[in-house]
Design a protein around this motif. Structure first.
Motif, PDB file in Angstrom:
ATOM      1  N   ARG A  16       0.840  -1.205   0.000  1.00 49.49           N
ATOM      2  CA  ARG A  16       0.000   0.000   0.000  1.00 49.49           C
ATOM      3  C   ARG A  16       0.872   1.250   0.000  1.00 49.49           C
ATOM      4  N   VAL A  17       1.951   1.196   0.774  1.00 53.08           N
ATOM      5  CA  VAL A  17       2.841   2.356   0.885  1.00 53.08           C
ATOM      6  C   VAL A  17       3.795   2.447  -0.299  1.00 53.08           C
ATOM      7  N   TRP A  18       4.340   1.307  -0.713  1.00 53.45           N
ATOM      8  CA  TRP A  18       5.322   1.255  -1.797  1.00 53.45           C
ATOM      9  C   TRP A  18       4.810   0.283  -2.866  1.00 53.45           C
ATOM     10  N   PRO A  19       3.887   0.716  -3.736  1.00 52.38           N
ATOM     11  CA  PRO A  19       3.240  -0.195  -4.686  1.00 52.38           C
ATOM     12  C   PRO A  19       4.181  -0.812  -5.720  1.00 52.38           C
ATOM     13  N   PHE A  20       5.384  -0.296  -5.837  1.00 46.45           N
ATOM     14  CA  PHE A  20       6.334  -0.865  -6.796  1.00 46.45           C
ATOM     15  C   PHE A  20       7.100  -2.053  -6.223  1.00 46.45           C
ATOM     16  N   PHE A  21       6.940  -2.361  -4.929  1.00 46.73           N
ATOM     17  CA  PHE A  21       7.623  -3.524  -4.352  1.00 46.73           C
ATOM     18  C   PHE A  21       7.150  -4.791  -5.054  1.00 46.73           C
ATOM     19  N   ASN A  22       8.065  -5.731  -5.219  1.00 46.45           N
ATOM     20  CA  ASN A  22       7.726  -7.028  -5.812  1.00 46.45           C
ATOM     21  C   ASN A  22       8.645  -8.098  -5.228  1.00 46.45           C
ATOM     22  N   GLU A  23       8.642  -9.282  -5.806  1.00 46.22           N
ATOM     23  CA  GLU A  23       9.404 -10.406  -5.242  1.00 46.22           C
ATOM     24  C   GLU A  23      10.906 -10.128  -5.141  1.00 46.22           C
ATOM     25  N   LYS A  24      11.423  -9.213  -5.922  1.00 49.54           N
ATOM     26  CA  LYS A  24      12.844  -8.873  -5.822  1.00 49.54           C
ATOM     27  C   LYS A  24      13.152  -8.146  -4.509  1.00 49.54           C
ATOM     28  N   ASP A  25      12.133  -7.611  -3.864  1.00 51.01           N
ATOM     29  CA  ASP A  25      12.313  -6.893  -2.606  1.00 51.01           C
ATOM     30  C   ASP A  25      12.076  -7.764  -1.366  1.00 51.01           C
ATOM     31  N   TYR A  26      11.709  -9.035  -1.566  1.00 51.81           N
ATOM     32  CA  TYR A  26      11.476  -9.917  -0.415  1.00 51.81           C
ATOM     33  C   TYR A  26      12.699  -9.928   0.488  1.00 51.81           C
ATOM     34  N   GLY A  27      12.450  -9.860   1.781  1.00 48.80           N
ATOM     35  CA  GLY A  27      13.516  -9.832   2.764  1.00 48.80           C
ATOM     36  C   GLY A  27      13.794  -8.440   3.301  1.00 48.80           C
ATOM     37  N   PHE A  28      13.250  -7.424   2.650  1.00 49.53           N
ATOM     38  CA  PHE A  28      13.480  -6.055   3.114  1.00 49.53           C
ATOM     39  C   PHE A  28      12.685  -5.811   4.387  1.00 49.53           C
ATOM     40  N   THR A  29      13.272  -5.097   5.291  1.00 47.47           N
ATOM     41  CA  THR A  29      12.561  -4.653   6.483  1.00 47.47           C
ATOM     42  C   THR A  29      13.045  -3.260   6.845  1.00 47.47           C
ATOM     43  N   MET A  30      12.154  -2.488   7.388  1.00 47.88           N
ATOM     44  CA  MET A  30      12.488  -1.115   7.721  1.00 47.88           C
ATOM     45  C   MET A  30      13.303  -1.037   8.995  1.00 47.88           C
ATOM     46  N   GLU A  31      14.019   0.035   9.130  1.00 50.95           N
ATOM     47  CA  GLU A  31      14.862   0.298  10.292  1.00 50.95           C
ATOM     48  C   GLU A  31      14.034   0.316  11.573  1.00 50.95           C
ATOM     49  N   ASN A  32      12.867   0.908  11.567  1.00 50.02           N
ATOM     50  CA  ASN A  32      12.037   0.958  12.769  1.00 50.02           C
ATOM     51  C   ASN A  32      10.603   1.266  12.344  1.00 50.02           C
ATOM     52  N   TYR A  33       9.665   0.513  12.855  1.00 46.67           N
ATOM     53  CA  TYR A  33       8.245   0.707  12.519  1.00 46.67           C
ATOM     54  C   TYR A  33       7.635   1.750  13.451  1.00 46.67           C
ATOM     55  N   GLY A  34       6.841   2.636  12.909  1.00 48.43           N
ATOM     56  CA  GLY A  34       6.149   3.632  13.709  1.00 48.43           C
ATOM     57  C   GLY A  34       7.060   4.707  14.274  1.00 48.43           C
ATOM     58  N   HIS A  35       8.063   5.056  13.502  1.00 47.40           N
ATOM     59  CA  HIS A  35       9.069   6.005  13.960  1.00 47.40           C
ATOM     60  C   HIS A  35       8.477   7.329  14.443  1.00 47.40           C
ATOM     61  N   ASP A  36       7.420   7.781  13.803  1.00 51.02           N
ATOM     62  CA  ASP A  36       6.846   9.074  14.191  1.00 51.02           C
ATOM     63  C   ASP A  36       5.719   8.947  15.217  1.00 51.02           C
ATOM     64  N   GLY A  37       5.519   7.727  15.754  1.00 52.12           N
ATOM     65  CA  GLY A  37       4.517   7.523  16.789  1.00 52.12           C
ATOM     66  C   GLY A  37       3.126   7.207  16.294  1.00 52.12           C
ATOM     67  N   ARG A  38       2.980   7.014  14.988  1.00 52.00           N
ATOM     68  CA  ARG A  38       1.663   6.678  14.418  1.00 52.00           C
ATOM     69  C   ARG A  38       1.767   5.397  13.615  1.00 52.00           C
ATOM     70  N   THR A  39       0.752   4.551  13.714  1.00 50.50           N
ATOM     71  CA  THR A  39       0.669   3.335  12.909  1.00 50.50           C
ATOM     72  C   THR A  39      -0.787   3.122  12.503  1.00 50.50           C
ATOM     73  N   SER A  40      -0.987   2.300  11.489  1.00 48.02           N
ATOM     74  CA  SER A  40      -2.346   1.932  11.084  1.00 48.02           C
ATOM     75  C   SER A  40      -2.288   0.689  10.211  1.00 48.02           C
ATOM     76  N   LYS A  41      -3.440   0.048  10.054  1.00 43.06           N
ATOM     77  CA  LYS A  41      -3.520  -1.129   9.189  1.00 43.06           C
ATOM     78  C   LYS A  41      -3.312  -0.773   7.721  1.00 43.06           C
ATOM     79  N   ASP A  42      -3.367   0.510   7.398  1.00 41.17           N
ATOM     80  CA  ASP A  42      -3.169   0.957   6.020  1.00 41.17           C
ATOM     81  C   ASP A  42      -1.713   1.251   5.687  1.00 41.17           C
ATOM     82  N   GLY A  43      -0.814   1.000   6.621  1.00 43.05           N
ATOM     83  CA  GLY A  43       0.601   1.166   6.338  1.00 43.05           C
ATOM     84  C   GLY A  43       1.231   2.402   6.927  1.00 43.05           C
ATOM     85  N   ILE A  44       0.430   3.233   7.617  1.00 43.61           N
ATOM     86  CA  ILE A  44       1.048   4.382   8.283  1.00 43.61           C
ATOM     87  C   ILE A  44       2.001   3.829   9.330  1.00 43.61           C
TER      88      ILE A  44
END
Length: 76
Positions: A16-44
């Protein structure tokens, strides 16, 4: 939070956040989730960068420690 088919809910959020992601990106993970103190099921909360010693590096470190301690390969 790893982007891969084994984590279908997280995978959906990533796409939802990065619609260009595909199988070549499998294994990627972000440095920290919810860095700005907000999260949601929609990818915020999903950011745009990674630092090796957080997400990816922490996962690699755990794998190496398990392998070193138990002498087994987890992924074949």
């Amino acid at each position: 939070m790893m982007y891969c088919p084994e984590n279908p809910l997280a995978k959906e959020q990533w796409e939802r956040v990065w619609p260009f992601f595909n199988e070549k990106d499998y294994g990627f993970t972000m440095e920290n989730y919810g860095h700005d103190g907000r999260t949601s099921k929609d990818g915020i909360g999903i950011g745009e960068f990674t630092i090796y010693d957080w997400g990816n590096g922490a996962a690699a470190e755990v794998y190496n420690r398990i392998r070193d301690k138990f002498g087994v390969e987890i992924f074949r």
